[in-house]
Design an enzyme around this catalytic site. Sequence first.
Site, PDB file in Angstrom:
ATOM      1  N   ASN A 172       0.794  -1.234   0.000  1.00 27.34           N
ATOM      2  CA  ASN A 172       0.000   0.000   0.000  1.00 27.34           C
ATOM      3  C   ASN A 172       0.820   1.274   0.000  1.00 27.34           C
ATOM      4  OD1 ASN A 172      -2.387  -1.238  -0.051  1.00 27.34           O
ATOM      5  ND2 ASN A 172      -2.854  -1.051   2.122  1.00 27.34           N
ATOM      6  N   THR A 218      14.502 -17.956 -29.705  1.00 28.25           N
ATOM      7  CA  THR A 218      13.053 -17.954 -29.539  1.00 28.25           C
ATOM      8  C   THR A 218      12.405 -18.260 -30.886  1.00 28.25           C
ATOM      9  OG1 THR A 218      13.335 -16.227 -27.898  1.00 28.25           O
ATOM     10  CG2 THR A 218      11.112 -16.616 -28.686  1.00 28.25           C
ATOM     11  N   LYS A 239       9.972 -18.021 -33.788  1.00 26.16           N
ATOM     12  CA  LYS A 239       9.068 -17.027 -34.365  1.00 26.16           C
ATOM     13  C   LYS A 239       8.458 -17.617 -35.639  1.00 26.16           C
ATOM     14  CE  LYS A 239      10.885 -13.828 -31.542  1.00 26.16           C
ATOM     15  NZ  LYS A 239      10.176 -13.266 -30.411  1.00 26.16           N
ATOM     16  N   ASP A 287       7.931 -18.632 -27.031  1.00 28.03           N
ATOM     17  CA  ASP A 287       7.766 -17.228 -26.703  1.00 28.03           C
ATOM     18  C   ASP A 287       6.961 -17.110 -25.413  1.00 28.03           C
ATOM     19  OD1 ASP A 287       6.843 -14.276 -27.086  1.00 28.03           O
ATOM     20  OD2 ASP A 287       8.395 -14.677 -28.572  1.00 28.03           O
ATOM     21  N   HIS A 303      11.035 -16.084 -17.761  1.00 26.56           N
ATOM     22  CA  HIS A 303      10.889 -14.891 -18.587  1.00 26.56           C
ATOM     23  C   HIS A 303      10.291 -13.773 -17.736  1.00 26.56           C
ATOM     24  CE1 HIS A 303       9.614 -12.129 -21.728  1.00 26.56           C
ATOM     25  NE2 HIS A 303      10.458 -12.740 -22.512  1.00 26.56           N
TER      26      HIS A 303
END
Length: 465
Positions: A113, A163, A165, A193, A284
């Site tokens: 907080n 990675t 893609k 990914d 990650h």
Amino acid sequence: VGFKAGVKDYKLTYYTPDYETKDTDILAAFRVTPQPGVPPEEAGAAVAAESSTGTWTTVWTDGLTSLDRYKGRCYHIEPVPGEESQFIAYVAYPLDLFEEGSVTNMFTSIVGNVFGFKALRALRLEDLRIPTAYVKTFQGPPHGIQVERDKLNKYGRPLLGCTIKPKLGLSAKNYGRAVYECLRGGLDFTKDDENVNSQPFMRWRDRFLFCAEAIYKSQAETGEIKGHYLNATAGTCEDMMKRAVFARELGVPIVMHDYLTGGFTANTTLAHYCRDNGLLLHIHRAMHAVIDRQKNHGMHFRVLAKALRMSGGDHIHAGTVVGKLEGEREITLGFVDLLRDDFIEKDRSRGIYFTQDWVSLPGVLPVASGGIHVWHMPALTEIFGDDSVLQFGGGTLGHPWGNAPGAVANRVALEACVQARNEGRDLAREGNDIIREACKWSPELAAACEVWKEIKFEFEAMDTL
């Protein structure tokens, strides 16, 4: 009435400049930007109060406990050079305020907080000192750097990853095929990914199966141990564990988790499972920039990195340094050392506010990824050293001849840099030449160098250190 009711002046109770910090205290360094007219002592004390025992008014139940034993204390305030309205407040928290082995509880108190507190314009947690007594309540990384090298039988060089893609849209079989091509070419790891979980176009179980097949096929072909970071991140902890269990049943070496979006509770659960079942855990840091990108508010990534080492993970993404500003290089290397080393001395030039002793908690391998390619290899080898994972996504898959040649190019570049370094050559000065020489006996590397040649290779600045 047996106590004095009314709104309190925080600094009477929580600002204690004479306090001698204890070895068991958790120490925090906050960058505080108070509202105009709020003096530093009051603001620093307010931070200590609101993140420990304080509330805005005196309460009857204060008399039932010992505030002195449990309160956070602002014990030192220092100005920030060049910033009129900012200062660093150092706060000490008694260890009893925190549940053992719970990063979740530690963060709920220290960065809870208090960050919405009205008397402050902004607040940033710059660093934490975790006392050895508290470190010892955490299991930490499932395996650590040495055990990982032994499992993979790979020594004396950084590890290579990639990675896959396009990150969203491939079917499971085509995805597995891309994995196989990269691993066959010479990478150690490929990676899901971070946003590949279990979407309609590729459900997790199908992906796990085809990736496992790719791993075994490429291992048989190359005689090296291979891995693919199977992302176990899911909408519920139960689903996450189901995925981790299935990965173990397939016999693969490593799984992956998005620790900030998944949460520390889920992450620690998964880390415990990974140690018990011999799985490596790749982490990650998706969402980190939401928390750490603002200079004045939030918390620095080095705090998130320390928290991850406590919660557990064997690899974590840590930026690339290459092409960034000089100052950032030092700061990045500061938290890279916090991840890998056993004992790290206080060093303000690298952003390390406290000496940290990890008392044999296993280390985490930093992962460099994002926009890097073969021309960066000498810089990366020099900066990160052997204990790192270098991840080239586009820098592998963007090769004009395909994934496997892209992997070959990266592996050749890496081996050339490691060999040059071992022969005593200066990677900072001769980096370009080392890569050019290696091109002569690797057409794959020559093609990669041609594609990315217009991307500048700025690396002179190391000499100034």
